[in-house]
Design a protein around this motif. Structure first.
Motif, short mmCIF file in Angstrom:
data_model
loop_
_atom_site.label_atom_id
_atom_site.label_comp_id
_atom_site.label_asym_id
_atom_site.label_seq_id
_atom_site.Cartn_x
_atom_site.Cartn_y
_atom_site.Cartn_z
N GLU A 180 0.81 -1.14 -0.04
CA GLU A 180 -0.02 0.00 0.21
C GLU A 180 0.77 1.31 -0.07
O GLU A 180 0.97 2.25 0.79
CB GLU A 180 -0.97 0.00 1.35
N THR A 181 1.75 1.43 -1.10
CA THR A 181 2.77 2.47 -1.13
C THR A 181 2.62 3.07 -2.49
O THR A 181 3.25 4.22 -2.49
CB THR A 181 4.07 1.86 -1.08
N LEU A 182 1.53 2.84 -3.21
CA LEU A 182 1.51 3.29 -4.38
C LEU A 182 0.76 5.13 -4.14
O LEU A 182 0.06 5.15 -3.19
CB LEU A 182 0.40 2.85 -5.25
N PRO A 183 1.32 6.03 -5.09
CA PRO A 183 0.60 7.26 -5.01
C PRO A 183 -0.99 7.10 -4.99
O PRO A 183 -1.55 6.26 -6.01
CB PRO A 183 1.10 7.99 -6.18
N GLY A 184 -1.72 7.71 -4.31
CA GLY A 184 -3.40 7.43 -4.25
C GLY A 184 -3.83 8.57 -5.37
O GLY A 184 -3.31 9.28 -6.16
N TYR A 185 -5.01 8.14 -5.85
CA TYR A 185 -6.03 8.95 -6.78
C TYR A 185 -7.44 8.60 -6.39
O TYR A 185 -7.66 7.60 -5.72
CB TYR A 185 -5.69 8.77 -8.12
N ASP A 186 -8.23 9.41 -6.89
CA ASP A 186 -9.78 9.29 -6.61
C ASP A 186 -10.42 9.17 -7.99
O ASP A 186 -9.92 10.02 -8.97
CB ASP A 186 -10.26 10.44 -5.68
N TYR A 187 -11.53 8.40 -8.23
CA TYR A 187 -12.14 8.35 -9.23
C TYR A 187 -13.79 8.21 -9.19
O TYR A 187 -14.10 7.78 -8.16
CB TYR A 187 -11.65 7.45 -10.29
N ASP A 188 -14.28 8.65 -10.21
CA ASP A 188 -15.70 8.34 -10.14
C ASP A 188 -16.18 8.24 -11.58
O ASP A 188 -15.60 8.59 -12.53
CB ASP A 188 -16.56 9.33 -9.22
N SER A 189 -17.20 7.47 -11.77
CA SER A 189 -17.70 7.08 -13.10
C SER A 189 -19.43 7.17 -13.08
O SER A 189 -19.76 6.57 -12.18
CB SER A 189 -17.21 5.87 -13.79
N ILE A 190 -20.03 7.36 -14.24
CA ILE A 190 -21.18 7.23 -14.29
C ILE A 190 -21.51 6.81 -15.72
O ILE A 190 -21.02 7.07 -16.70
CB ILE A 190 -22.14 8.76 -14.03
N SER A 191 -22.45 5.91 -15.86
CA SER A 191 -22.96 5.25 -17.33
C SER A 191 -24.23 5.08 -17.38
O SER A 191 -25.06 4.72 -16.62
CB SER A 191 -22.11 3.94 -17.17
N LEU A 192 -24.70 5.45 -18.54
CA LEU A 192 -26.31 5.54 -18.90
C LEU A 192 -26.36 4.52 -20.08
O LEU A 192 -25.66 4.74 -21.32
CB LEU A 192 -26.63 7.15 -19.06
N LEU A 193 -27.35 3.91 -20.11
CA LEU A 193 -27.61 3.06 -21.36
C LEU A 193 -29.24 2.91 -21.52
O LEU A 193 -30.04 2.92 -20.60
CB LEU A 193 -27.11 1.50 -21.12
N GLY A 194 -29.46 3.45 -22.83
CA GLY A 194 -31.22 3.20 -22.94
C GLY A 194 -31.42 2.57 -24.27
O GLY A 194 -30.50 3.02 -25.19
N LYS A 195 -32.42 2.03 -24.34
CA LYS A 195 -32.74 1.30 -25.50
C LYS A 195 -34.38 1.38 -25.86
O LYS A 195 -35.04 1.21 -24.82
CB LYS A 195 -32.42 -0.23 -25.70
N LEU A 196 -34.71 1.43 -27.01
CA LEU A 196 -36.25 1.65 -27.46
C LEU A 196 -36.25 0.71 -28.61
O LEU A 196 -35.80 0.86 -29.76
CB LEU A 196 -36.70 2.97 -27.52
N ASN A 197 -37.19 -0.37 -28.22
CA ASN A 197 -37.32 -1.37 -29.44
C ASN A 197 -38.80 -1.17 -30.03
O ASN A 197 -39.93 -0.99 -29.23
CB ASN A 197 -37.43 -2.88 -28.76
N TRP A 198 -39.07 -1.22 -31.31
CA TRP A 198 -40.38 -1.13 -31.89
C TRP A 198 -40.44 -2.47 -32.74
O TRP A 198 -39.48 -2.64 -33.67
CB TRP A 198 -40.48 -0.02 -32.88
#
Length: 700
Positions: A221-239
């Motif tokens: 546990e000696t690596l330089p730290g970082y913070d991350y966040d992610s957001i993902s959106l998937l939408g589908k419409l079938n006819w």
């Protein structure tokens, strides 16, 4: 969350390779699936795995959930033939039998994903810009795939499929799933909601995921730290336009931010990766004289990476601070058309698959630098910097494959052929000498031939030959920058495509409670692209030489090996799954080993399946690695780890738990140090110690 005990014993490699082979029951994550699993990578249409003349690894959403995967790089962590690079919040890639990077095709819901590239000693752009919670299925074909998919199919293909509304609804009108969890290795939290509804002939769904976490640490546990966040959106419409005609609109977006602050205001980096895609699919089973079924897709995608850096430096005039604005941008416009036709003859059944693909890629690499000297003066003000000028690339191909079943003989034949044409043109940019940036235009022909011998209902033997190719990457063909007076990289418009010639022999057996897969493979590669020193010259600095590099085609390389596996049900509850992978590779022009090859690796899983719960113990192991390209390259010791997975289902609730590296083993996978010098501090590449992860899912 990492926690440790003392006084635990270690496992040996022999324990992990007991009964080493690889095929698994549907519930077993990370190994090779049963022969009756349905796949699409073999023919671009659905078919049983036993009808595919080649090795395909499959992971579905249940597998991904049960092993609590948090990124694409660890979805196949229990398949010894597939390795991943990058951790949560970073660029990621997969490597198949020692081949990775842009030498693999990545397809998501029918569309090509953005290019990956490496630079500055690490992976800068990968293909992991998606949330695994939104994956319905991932298939990895472990051999050349250009006969069906074109350029980048040098070493295999990764096909990612997300759920359709009909998949979620079944016979219901509404479907909702909520999930949330914690990942100990990266101290990350994630949440996910997925909903689908149907209205007569129309069905729609959306999936929204969010993750927030930190760096994946090494063992100490000696690596330089970082913070991350992610957001993902998937939408589908079938006819459902009719019972035989269907239209689908898909919107897919992803954004990830990664922030590392080593010294606020003087040394920090913030990376933002954004990707969105819009696709329209039309499918018809109306049939015609030409085809029984037809599919068409038109799509747009846009990927952008922006890296804002504050870095200290020093020159002949003294210390300074650089403010860098580095970007990578790629837009793709794509069109797909394919059809299939079944034909009956007196002695054979033919199932033809044919079609065309067109992709236009617009790529740019803008970089800007602002430099403030120690006295506060501005020596550079958003000044453009060299890297490569970007390129416009057109890929077009037509393909045909015939899956032939002989009626009087126990044989099936697969014959395929694809013709590709591509053009690549460097973008006009005043930073670069356009006389050095010639257009690249080539044509490639990629055949495939497979044979399956059905010995009986339980045993199939197969053989396959396939070719692959990879067009010269834009960043390598047009790379033109350096740090004067120390080095420079000059472009090479004469680069030729890399090609592969892959053969595979295998066996697929299933009898009652046992299934076995065996495979032996060999792949020869021509015109591998690598950096070459083309000149050196003295500089005004005593004892310092200016070195000039160029990407060039090298002669030949070879990778060969074998994989084997077994899935055995001991009774209605207990099952054993094992997998082992062996590979070797050499640059035949120098007789040196390839650094991308992994050592002998294996996985052994013992699993108990109850009515409403399961418990699994998985041992992963690798032998030591000493066959490195150079004698002074870093080598790795053998290692073995134990993971425990478990879950319970209570009504609409599911709970999954994972305790990884139970014995708190400090180890270094060879893939993490390949190509490093032997005097490198390998401690930074050790894997995390013991960690606990959990996830709860509620479905209604």
């Amino acid at each position: 969350m990492n926690f440790r005990f003392t006084g635990t014993s270690t496992l040996t490699l022999a324990a992990a390779t007991l009964c080493n082979s690889a095929v698994l029951a549907d519930q077993a994550p990370g190994l090779v699936p049963k022969p009756d699993v349905i796949v699409v990578t073999g023919s671009r249409i659905e078919q049983k795995l036993q009808d595919v003349a080649g090795s395909v690894a499959v992971m579905d959403s249940t597998d991904i959930e049960r092993q609590l995967s948090q990124s694409l790089a660890d979805v196949f962590r229990y398949d010894p033939a597939i390795s991943g690079t990058g951790n949560a919040g970073q660029a990621q890639e997969l490597s198949i039998r020692g081949i990775g990077g842009n030498r693999l095709i990545y397809i998501k819901d029918g569309r090509r994903l953005n290019d990956g590239y490496a630079g500055g000693g690490g992976l800068l752009v990968g293909r992991g810009y998606l949330d695994v919670a939104q994956i319905a299925r991932v298939e990895v074909a472990k051999s050349a795939a250009s006969s069906l998919y074109g350029s980048d199919g040098l070493g295999g293909i990764v096909v990612i499929t997300t759920p359709d509304p009909k998949d979620l609804l079944g016979k219901q009108e509404h479907f909702t799933q909520l999930s949330g969890g914690f990942q100990g290795q990266s101290n990350s939290y994630h949440s996910h909601i997925m909903h689908a509804s149907g209205w007569g002939d129309t069905q729609g769904m959306f999936s929204l995921s969010y993750r927030d976490g930190k760096e994946t640490q090494n063992f100490a546990e000696t690596l330089p730290g970082y913070d991350y966040d992610s957001i993902s959106l998937l939408g589908k419409l079938n006819w459902d336009l009719s019972e035989q005609q269907h239209l689908k609109l898909t919107v897919d977006g992803y954004r990830q931010q990664n922030q590392q602050i080593l010294s606020a205001g003087s040394q920090q980096t913030e990376d933002t990766d954004r990707q969105w895609a819009l696709s329209l699919d039309y499918a018809s089973e109306l049939g015609s004289d030409l085809y029984d079924a037809m599919q068409t897709q038109f799509y747009l995608s846009d990927y952008q990476q922006q890296s804002d850096q504050i870095l200290p430096g020093a020159g002949r005039t003294g210390p300074y601070t650089d403010y860098n604005d580095y970007r990578f941008e790629q837009q793709i416009i794509g069109f797909r058309w394919q059809a299939d036709k079944a034909m009956q003859q007196e002695n054979a059944t033919h199932h033809w698959v044919f079609g065309a693909d067109i992709d236009y890629l617009e790529t740019e690499r803008p970089r800007f630098k602002t430099r403030i000297e120690m006295d506060g003066s501005l020596s550079l003000d958003n000044a453009p910097q060299k890297a490569f000028p970007g390129a416009d690339t057109l890929l077009g191909g037509v393909f045909v494959q015939d899956n032939i079943t002989l009626k009087q003989l126990p044989f099936s034949l697969i014959a395929g052929l694809r013709l590709d044409h591509y053009q690549m043109q460097a973008k006009s940019n005043p930073l670069y000498d356009e006389a050095l940036l010639a257009d690249i235009t080539e044509t490639a022909l990629s055949p495939k031939l497979g044979l399956i011998y059905r010995h009986n209902a339980q045993l199939n033997l197969y053989a396959q030959y396939a070719q692959g190719f990879k067009i010269p990457p834009h960043d390598q063909a047009y790379q033109n920058h350096g740090v004067e007076p120390f080095y420079a990289i000059v472009p090479n418009p004469d680069l030729q495509p890399e090609t592969s010639y892959a053969t595979e022999l295998g066996l697929k057996y299933q009898q009652g409670d046992m299934s076995i897969n065996l495979a032996a493979f060999n792949a020869d590669f021509d015109d591998f692209i690598d950096t070459v020193v083309i000149s050196t010259a003295p500089t005004f600095i005593p004892g310092v030489q200016r070195t000039e590099y160029q990407y060039q085609n090298k002669d030949k390389a070879q990778i060969y090996g074998a994989e084997a596996g077994i899935n055995l049900w001991l009774n209605d509850q207990w099952e054993i799954n094992t997998a082992i992978a062996y590979s070797r590779g050499k640059d035949q022009s120098t007789d040196q080993y390839l650094s991308s090859i992994s050592p002998l690796s294996s996985t052994l899983m013992l699993r108990y399946n109850g009515d409403t719960f399961y418990l699994s113990a998985l041992v992963s192991a690798a032998a030591s690695m000493s066959k490195t390209p150079e004698a002074d390259d870093a080598q790795s010791a053998g290692w073995a780890t134990l993971d425990l997975l478990g879950g319970i289902e209570l009504g609409n609730w599911r709970l999954n738990l994972a305790l990884q590296n139970v014995l708190d083993k400090a180890y270094v996978p060879y893939q993490r140090i390949a190509g490093q010098s032997a005097d490198t501090d390998l401690g930074q590449y050790t894997q995390p110690g013991r960690s606990l992860s959990a996830q709860a899912v509620y479905r209604f």
